[in-house]
Scaffold this motif. Structure first.
Motif, PDB file in Angstrom:
ATOM      1  N   LEU A  26       0.845  -1.189   0.000  1.00  0.00           N
ATOM      2  CA  LEU A  26       0.000   0.000   0.000  1.00  0.00           C
ATOM      3  C   LEU A  26       0.882   1.241   0.000  1.00  0.00           C
ATOM      4  N   LYS A  27       0.607   2.156  -0.940  1.00  0.00           N
ATOM      5  CA  LYS A  27       1.440   3.338  -1.118  1.00  0.00           C
ATOM      6  C   LYS A  27       0.699   4.632  -0.789  1.00  0.00           C
ATOM      7  N   GLY A  28      -0.569   4.704  -1.141  1.00  0.00           N
ATOM      8  CA  GLY A  28      -1.290   5.950  -0.935  1.00  0.00           C
ATOM      9  C   GLY A  28      -2.789   5.768  -0.881  1.00  0.00           C
ATOM     10  N   ILE A  29      -3.423   6.768  -0.295  1.00  0.00           N
ATOM     11  CA  ILE A  29      -4.876   6.814  -0.193  1.00  0.00           C
ATOM     12  C   ILE A  29      -5.303   8.187  -0.705  1.00  0.00           C
ATOM     13  N   VAL A  30      -6.328   8.203  -1.550  1.00  0.00           N
ATOM     14  CA  VAL A  30      -6.847   9.469  -2.065  1.00  0.00           C
ATOM     15  C   VAL A  30      -8.314   9.577  -1.655  1.00  0.00           C
ATOM     16  N   ILE A  31      -8.651  10.705  -1.050  1.00  0.00           N
ATOM     17  CA  ILE A  31     -10.040  10.951  -0.671  1.00  0.00           C
ATOM     18  C   ILE A  31     -10.474  12.310  -1.223  1.00  0.00           C
ATOM     19  N   GLU A  32     -11.771  12.476  -1.382  1.00  0.00           N
ATOM     20  CA  GLU A  32     -12.302  13.781  -1.740  1.00  0.00           C
ATOM     21  C   GLU A  32     -13.170  14.265  -0.585  1.00  0.00           C
ATOM     22  N   VAL A  33     -13.006  15.556  -0.277  1.00  0.00           N
ATOM     23  CA  VAL A  33     -13.732  16.160   0.840  1.00  0.00           C
ATOM     24  C   VAL A  33     -14.420  17.416   0.336  1.00  0.00           C
ATOM     25  N   GLU A  54       0.527   3.394  14.124  1.00  0.00           N
ATOM     26  CA  GLU A  54      -0.104   2.342  14.937  1.00  0.00           C
ATOM     27  C   GLU A  54      -1.068   1.487  14.112  1.00  0.00           C
ATOM     28  N   SER A  55      -1.483   2.005  12.964  1.00  0.00           N
ATOM     29  CA  SER A  55      -2.397   1.273  12.090  1.00  0.00           C
ATOM     30  C   SER A  55      -1.652   0.451  11.036  1.00  0.00           C
ATOM     31  N   GLY A  56      -0.323   0.493  11.065  1.00  0.00           N
ATOM     32  CA  GLY A  56       0.472  -0.242  10.089  1.00  0.00           C
ATOM     33  C   GLY A  56       0.561   0.456   8.742  1.00  0.00           C
ATOM     34  N   LEU A  57       0.344   1.784   8.733  1.00  0.00           N
ATOM     35  CA  LEU A  57       0.366   2.546   7.484  1.00  0.00           C
ATOM     36  C   LEU A  57       1.439   3.628   7.504  1.00  0.00           C
ATOM     37  N   ALA A  58       2.545   3.349   8.159  1.00  0.00           N
ATOM     38  CA  ALA A  58       3.588   4.361   8.365  1.00  0.00           C
ATOM     39  C   ALA A  58       4.098   4.986   7.076  1.00  0.00           C
ATOM     40  N   ASP A  59       4.176   4.217   6.001  1.00  0.00           N
ATOM     41  CA  ASP A  59       4.726   4.729   4.748  1.00  0.00           C
ATOM     42  C   ASP A  59       3.659   5.147   3.736  1.00  0.00           C
ATOM     43  N   VAL A  60       2.411   5.176   4.164  1.00  0.00           N
ATOM     44  CA  VAL A  60       1.301   5.487   3.266  1.00  0.00           C
ATOM     45  C   VAL A  60       1.036   6.996   3.263  1.00  0.00           C
ATOM     46  N   GLN A  61       0.860   7.540   2.076  1.00  0.00           N
ATOM     47  CA  GLN A  61       0.569   8.961   1.920  1.00  0.00           C
ATOM     48  C   GLN A  61      -0.940   9.158   1.748  1.00  0.00           C
ATOM     49  N   LEU A  62      -1.481  10.160   2.443  1.00  0.00           N
ATOM     50  CA  LEU A  62      -2.878  10.527   2.282  1.00  0.00           C
ATOM     51  C   LEU A  62      -2.947  11.785   1.434  1.00  0.00           C
ATOM     52  N   GLY A 101     -20.206  19.351  -3.063  1.00  0.00           N
ATOM     53  CA  GLY A 101     -19.684  19.959  -1.846  1.00  0.00           C
ATOM     54  C   GLY A 101     -19.973  19.140  -0.608  1.00  0.00           C
ATOM     55  N   ASN A 102     -20.821  18.111  -0.737  1.00  0.00           N
ATOM     56  CA  ASN A 102     -21.134  17.241   0.405  1.00  0.00           C
ATOM     57  C   ASN A 102     -20.342  15.935   0.384  1.00  0.00           C
ATOM     58  N   GLU A 103     -19.405  15.816  -0.543  1.00  0.00           N
ATOM     59  CA  GLU A 103     -18.670  14.560  -0.714  1.00  0.00           C
ATOM     60  C   GLU A 103     -17.703  14.308   0.450  1.00  0.00           C
ATOM     61  N   LEU A 104     -17.619  13.060   0.814  1.00  0.00           N
ATOM     62  CA  LEU A 104     -16.582  12.572   1.724  1.00  0.00           C
ATOM     63  C   LEU A 104     -16.358  11.122   1.312  1.00  0.00           C
ATOM     64  N   ASN A 105     -15.500  10.939   0.305  1.00  0.00           N
ATOM     65  CA  ASN A 105     -15.365   9.635  -0.354  1.00  0.00           C
ATOM     66  C   ASN A 105     -13.917   9.172  -0.433  1.00  0.00           C
ATOM     67  N   LEU A 106     -13.751   7.886  -0.259  1.00  0.00           N
ATOM     68  CA  LEU A 106     -12.495   7.223  -0.582  1.00  0.00           C
ATOM     69  C   LEU A 106     -12.538   6.979  -2.076  1.00  0.00           C
ATOM     70  N   ILE A 107     -11.639   7.597  -2.827  1.00  0.00           N
ATOM     71  CA  ILE A 107     -11.723   7.453  -4.277  1.00  0.00           C
ATOM     72  C   ILE A 107     -10.599   6.608  -4.878  1.00  0.00           C
ATOM     73  N   GLN A 108      -9.511   6.399  -4.137  1.00  0.00           N
ATOM     74  CA  GLN A 108      -8.438   5.597  -4.717  1.00  0.00           C
ATOM     75  C   GLN A 108      -7.551   5.022  -3.615  1.00  0.00           C
ATOM     76  N   ILE A 109      -7.153   3.778  -3.816  1.00  0.00           N
ATOM     77  CA  ILE A 109      -6.144   3.134  -2.972  1.00  0.00           C
ATOM     78  C   ILE A 109      -4.999   2.786  -3.912  1.00  0.00           C
ATOM     79  N   GLU A 110      -3.813   3.315  -3.625  1.00  0.00           N
ATOM     80  CA  GLU A 110      -2.668   3.138  -4.512  1.00  0.00           C
ATOM     81  C   GLU A 110      -1.710   2.097  -3.951  1.00  0.00           C
ATOM     82  N   TYR A 111      -1.213   1.243  -4.841  1.00  0.00           N
ATOM     83  CA  TYR A 111      -0.278   0.188  -4.468  1.00  0.00           C
ATOM     84  C   TYR A 111       1.001   0.321  -5.285  1.00  0.00           C
ATOM     85  N   CYS A 112       2.099  -0.225  -4.740  1.00  0.00           N
ATOM     86  CA  CYS A 112       3.365  -0.311  -5.473  1.00  0.00           C
ATOM     87  C   CYS A 112       3.393  -1.633  -6.207  1.00  0.00           C
TER      88      CYS A 112
END
Length: 112
Positions: A26-33, A54-62, A101-112
């Motif tokens: 897991l490399k990155g997480i993209v959300i829209e707010v 603590e969630s095991g996502l130390a190297d993951v970019q948001l 303007g009401n969006e709060l969505n997970l739109i992409q999970i990026e992997y290496c």
């Protein structure tokens, strides 16, 4: 600080979509707010950095992609951006339909 509960739910969703047996990293997480969500993106980022190790996502970019608020006037049909609810249309009407303007969505999970 509801941003912390938003981050915890986000992490839970990401983990649900990332199988333990996956060879991908897991490399990155993209959300829209959306601007009307009352979610403070700076606090959201702070909360993510606070719990990512603590969630095991130390190297993951948001990455947070803001979504502007747009409305359609019920009187004249004009579509335009607003910075907050309660703003009048150019025609003077306060009656509108929120389009974005009401969006709060997970739109992409990026992997290496």
């Amino acid at each position: 600080m509801h941003e912390l509960s938003v981050v915890r739910s986000l992490i839970e969703s990401v983990k649900e979509h990332t199988p333990d047996s996956s060879k991908r990293v897991l490399k990155g997480i993209v959300i829209e707010v959306g601007r009307l969500t009352c979610v403070d993106t700076e606090r959201l980022m702070f909360c993510f950095t606070m719990v990512q190790e603590e969630s095991g996502l130390a190297d993951v970019q948001l990455r947070i992609e803001p979504v502007n608020a747009t409305v359609k006037c019920s009187q004249c049909g004009d579509e335009h951006q607003i910075s907050r609810l309660g703003e009048a249309c150019r025609c003077g009407s306060y009656q509108h339909q929120v389009l974005t303007g009401n969006e709060l969505n997970l739109i992409q999970i990026e992997y290496c």
